[in-house]
Write a protein that holds these residues in place. Structure first.
Motif, mmCIF file in Angstrom:
data_model
loop_
_atom_site.group_PDB
_atom_site.id
_atom_site.type_symbol
_atom_site.label_atom_id
_atom_site.label_comp_id
_atom_site.label_asym_id
_atom_site.label_seq_id
_atom_site.Cartn_x
_atom_site.Cartn_y
_atom_site.Cartn_z
ATOM 1 N N VAL A 16 17.679 -40.093 45.341
ATOM 2 C CA VAL A 16 18.608 -40.845 46.193
ATOM 3 C C VAL A 16 19.565 -41.656 45.331
ATOM 4 C CG1 VAL A 16 18.790 -42.694 47.909
ATOM 5 C CG2 VAL A 16 17.022 -40.947 48.144
ATOM 6 N N MET A 17 19.052 -42.234 44.272
ATOM 7 C CA MET A 17 19.888 -43.073 43.410
ATOM 8 C C MET A 17 20.955 -42.263 42.680
ATOM 9 S SD MET A 17 17.283 -45.959 41.894
ATOM 10 C CE MET A 17 15.946 -44.871 41.418
ATOM 11 N N THR A 18 20.714 -40.979 42.487
ATOM 12 C CA THR A 18 21.712 -40.126 41.833
ATOM 13 C C THR A 18 22.627 -39.429 42.832
ATOM 14 O OG1 THR A 18 20.257 -38.183 41.828
ATOM 15 C CG2 THR A 18 20.112 -39.676 39.935
ATOM 16 N N GLY A 19 22.268 -39.462 44.111
ATOM 17 C CA GLY A 19 23.061 -38.779 45.127
ATOM 18 C C GLY A 19 22.668 -37.330 45.332
ATOM 19 N N LEU A 20 21.733 -36.833 44.533
ATOM 20 C CA LEU A 20 21.331 -35.427 44.633
ATOM 21 C C LEU A 20 20.450 -35.152 45.846
ATOM 22 C CD1 LEU A 20 20.583 -34.680 40.863
ATOM 23 C CD2 LEU A 20 22.489 -33.801 42.219
ATOM 24 N N HIS A 21 20.044 -36.205 46.551
ATOM 25 C CA HIS A 21 19.183 -36.005 47.718
ATOM 26 C C HIS A 21 19.903 -35.297 48.863
ATOM 27 C CE1 HIS A 21 21.492 -39.565 48.657
ATOM 28 N NE2 HIS A 21 21.047 -39.565 49.896
ATOM 29 N N HIS A 22 21.234 -35.273 48.822
ATOM 30 C CA HIS A 22 21.978 -34.629 49.908
ATOM 31 C C HIS A 22 21.710 -33.128 49.982
ATOM 32 C CE1 HIS A 22 24.166 -38.185 51.097
ATOM 33 N NE2 HIS A 22 24.519 -38.415 49.847
ATOM 34 N N MET A 23 21.276 -32.540 48.874
ATOM 35 C CA MET A 23 21.017 -31.099 48.892
ATOM 36 C C MET A 23 19.831 -30.755 49.787
ATOM 37 S SD MET A 23 18.060 -30.607 47.018
ATOM 38 C CE MET A 23 17.029 -31.807 46.190
ATOM 39 N N THR A 24 18.981 -31.739 50.094
ATOM 40 C CA THR A 24 17.830 -31.450 50.950
ATOM 41 C C THR A 24 18.246 -31.164 52.389
ATOM 42 O OG1 THR A 24 17.478 -33.809 51.421
ATOM 43 C CG2 THR A 24 16.306 -32.869 49.528
ATOM 44 N N ASN A 25 19.427 -31.646 52.781
ATOM 45 C CA ASN A 25 19.891 -31.376 54.149
ATOM 46 C C ASN A 25 20.054 -29.881 54.390
ATOM 47 O OD1 ASN A 25 20.006 -34.105 54.788
ATOM 48 N ND2 ASN A 25 22.128 -34.311 54.113
ATOM 49 N N ALA A 26 20.547 -29.177 53.376
ATOM 50 C CA ALA A 26 20.733 -27.732 53.510
ATOM 51 C C ALA A 26 19.390 -27.021 53.655
ATOM 52 C CB ALA A 26 21.490 -27.187 52.301
ATOM 53 N N ILE A 27 18.387 -27.484 52.902
ATOM 54 C CA ILE A 27 17.058 -26.872 52.984
ATOM 55 C C ILE A 27 16.449 -27.123 54.354
ATOM 56 C CG2 ILE A 27 14.751 -26.815 51.967
ATOM 57 C CD1 ILE A 27 16.021 -27.830 49.367
ATOM 58 N N ASP A 28 16.556 -28.361 54.825
ATOM 59 C CA ASP A 28 16.039 -28.689 56.158
ATOM 60 C C ASP A 28 16.713 -27.842 57.231
ATOM 61 O OD1 ASP A 28 14.039 -30.710 55.844
ATOM 62 O OD2 ASP A 28 15.600 -32.120 55.276
ATOM 63 N N SER A 29 18.024 -27.744 57.160
ATOM 64 C CA SER A 29 18.769 -26.982 58.170
ATOM 65 C C SER A 29 18.381 -25.510 58.147
ATOM 66 C CB SER A 29 20.277 -27.130 57.930
ATOM 67 O OG SER A 29 20.674 -28.480 58.034
ATOM 68 N N TRP A 87 26.640 -29.731 40.934
ATOM 69 C CA TRP A 87 26.304 -28.647 41.861
ATOM 70 C C TRP A 87 25.212 -27.758 41.289
ATOM 71 C CZ3 TRP A 87 26.955 -28.245 46.763
ATOM 72 C CH2 TRP A 87 28.045 -28.844 47.392
ATOM 73 N N ALA A 88 25.303 -27.465 39.999
ATOM 74 C CA ALA A 88 24.289 -26.616 39.363
ATOM 75 C C ALA A 88 22.917 -27.283 39.401
ATOM 76 C CB ALA A 88 24.694 -26.317 37.921
ATOM 77 N N ILE A 89 22.892 -28.579 39.114
ATOM 78 C CA ILE A 89 21.623 -29.311 39.164
ATOM 79 C C ILE A 89 21.088 -29.336 40.592
ATOM 80 C CG2 ILE A 89 20.542 -31.569 38.849
ATOM 81 C CD1 ILE A 89 22.529 -32.063 36.565
ATOM 82 N N GLY A 90 21.983 -29.580 41.550
ATOM 83 C CA GLY A 90 21.576 -29.609 42.953
ATOM 84 C C GLY A 90 21.016 -28.277 43.415
ATOM 85 N N ASP A 91 21.668 -27.182 43.015
ATOM 86 C CA ASP A 91 21.176 -25.851 43.382
ATOM 87 C C ASP A 91 19.804 -25.582 42.774
ATOM 88 O OD1 ASP A 91 23.391 -25.290 44.888
ATOM 89 O OD2 ASP A 91 24.436 -24.186 43.302
ATOM 90 N N ALA A 92 19.627 -25.997 41.519
ATOM 91 C CA ALA A 92 18.337 -25.792 40.856
ATOM 92 C C ALA A 92 17.233 -26.571 41.571
ATOM 93 C CB ALA A 92 18.426 -26.221 39.392
ATOM 94 N N ILE A 93 17.540 -27.804 41.949
ATOM 95 C CA ILE A 93 16.550 -28.616 42.665
ATOM 96 C C ILE A 93 16.245 -27.998 44.025
ATOM 97 C CG2 ILE A 93 16.136 -30.860 43.742
ATOM 98 C CD1 ILE A 93 17.783 -32.113 41.488
ATOM 99 N N ALA A 94 17.288 -27.529 44.715
ATOM 100 C CA ALA A 94 17.092 -26.911 46.030
ATOM 101 C C ALA A 94 16.199 -25.679 45.929
ATOM 102 C CB ALA A 94 18.443 -26.537 46.639
ATOM 103 N N ASN A 95 16.435 -24.859 44.913
ATOM 104 C CA ASN A 95 15.605 -23.666 44.720
ATOM 105 C C ASN A 95 14.160 -24.047 44.406
ATOM 106 O OD1 ASN A 95 17.782 -21.936 45.129
ATOM 107 N ND2 ASN A 95 18.342 -21.911 42.966
ATOM 108 N N ALA A 96 13.994 -25.087 43.594
ATOM 109 C CA ALA A 96 12.645 -25.539 43.249
ATOM 110 C C ALA A 96 11.916 -26.073 44.482
ATOM 111 C CB ALA A 96 12.713 -26.614 42.170
ATOM 112 N N VAL A 97 12.635 -26.810 45.319
ATOM 113 C CA VAL A 97 12.026 -27.352 46.539
ATOM 114 C C VAL A 97 11.628 -26.224 47.487
ATOM 115 C CG1 VAL A 97 12.489 -28.712 48.620
ATOM 116 C CG2 VAL A 97 13.185 -29.582 46.389
ATOM 117 N N SER A 98 12.513 -25.258 47.658
ATOM 118 C CA SER A 98 12.208 -24.126 48.536
ATOM 119 C C SER A 98 10.977 -23.371 48.050
ATOM 120 C CB SER A 98 13.416 -23.178 48.602
ATOM 121 O OG SER A 98 14.534 -23.830 49.149
ATOM 122 N N TRP A 99 10.896 -23.169 46.739
ATOM 123 C CA TRP A 99 9.731 -22.480 46.180
ATOM 124 C C TRP A 99 8.470 -23.319 46.367
ATOM 125 C CZ3 TRP A 99 6.393 -24.180 42.387
ATOM 126 C CH2 TRP A 99 5.435 -23.247 41.959
#
Length: 209
Positions: A78-91, A44-56
């Motif tokens: 996608v191979m790690t499953g962390l791509h699901h965090m992008t759905n929240a950014i898109d939404s 979750w921490a890694i996913g949040d960090a990636i989400a924040n980086a993408v938003s920025w």
């Protein structure tokens, strides 16, 4: 990985007579607790960090360069499953701006990986066994499900994976440079063009090539 390690350990130390009962139980129960208490929060921490980086990155002055980086690295996500965090950014983008500039890059990444598999179909046209994996993987990838293509073909041969990542990076740069917008999250493949604002169909179709 945790489960595999535990299974190997308990297989080694458990007597044969009770191995069938003890090993699955003693491997699975600790793995569940470790997954929830350790691995999960880290993920979750890694996913949040990636989400924040993408938003920025999407809002920054270097968004075209960021798009190249995102396009390059999306398949490994996608191979790690962390791509699901992008759905929240898109939404979130759709709810605020009524469009998203992230999702078009995701769709293009999927198409790029599908095209890499298509290249393998051509290169391995005489290999019937390989085609049994290549053709279904290519079709599913073009329809938005990339895992069969990634794990069944591209990661196996490595070169197609790298080619798909490079193609995705180039497409993402062009897509973001022209400000392509999607009205919502859609099918992450060829049908994804239906989610793109109509006035961007031409440039999105060009990126799909």
């Amino acid at each position: 990985f945790v489960l595999v390690g535990l299974e190997k350990f308990f297989t080694k130390v458990t007597p044969d007579v009770v191995r069938m009962i003890v090993v699955p139980f003693m491997s699975l129960v600790p793995a569940v607790f470790i997954a929830h208490l350790v691995v999960g929060p880290i993920g979750w921490a890694i996913g949040d960090a990636i989400a924040n980086a993408v938003s920025w990155g999407l809002a920054s002055d270097v968004r075209v360069l960021f798009a190249a980086l995102f396009g390059l690295l999306y398949a490994p996500l996608v191979m790690t499953g962390l791509h699901h965090m992008t759905n929240a950014i898109d939404s979130q983008m759709v709810s605020i701006y009524e469009y998203t500039t992230l999702w078009p890059m995701i769709a293009l990444s999927n198409i790029a990986q599908g095209s890499a598999v298509l290249a393998m179909i051509v290169l391995q046209k005489r290999n019937e066994r390989a085609q049994q994996v290549n053709i279904p993987a290519c079709i599913s990838c073009y329809l938005g499900v990339t895992e069969p293509a990634l794990f069944g073909v591209n990661l196996k041969y490595k070169f197609p994976l790298v080619c798909g990542m490079i193609g995705s990076a180039c497409a993402a740069m062009v897509c973001t440079g022209f400000g392509v917008k999607a009205l919502s999250i859609g099918v992450g493949g060829l049908p994804g063009i239906l989610s793109i604002m109509f006035n961007y169909w031409g440039i999105f179709a060009l990126c799909m090539l």
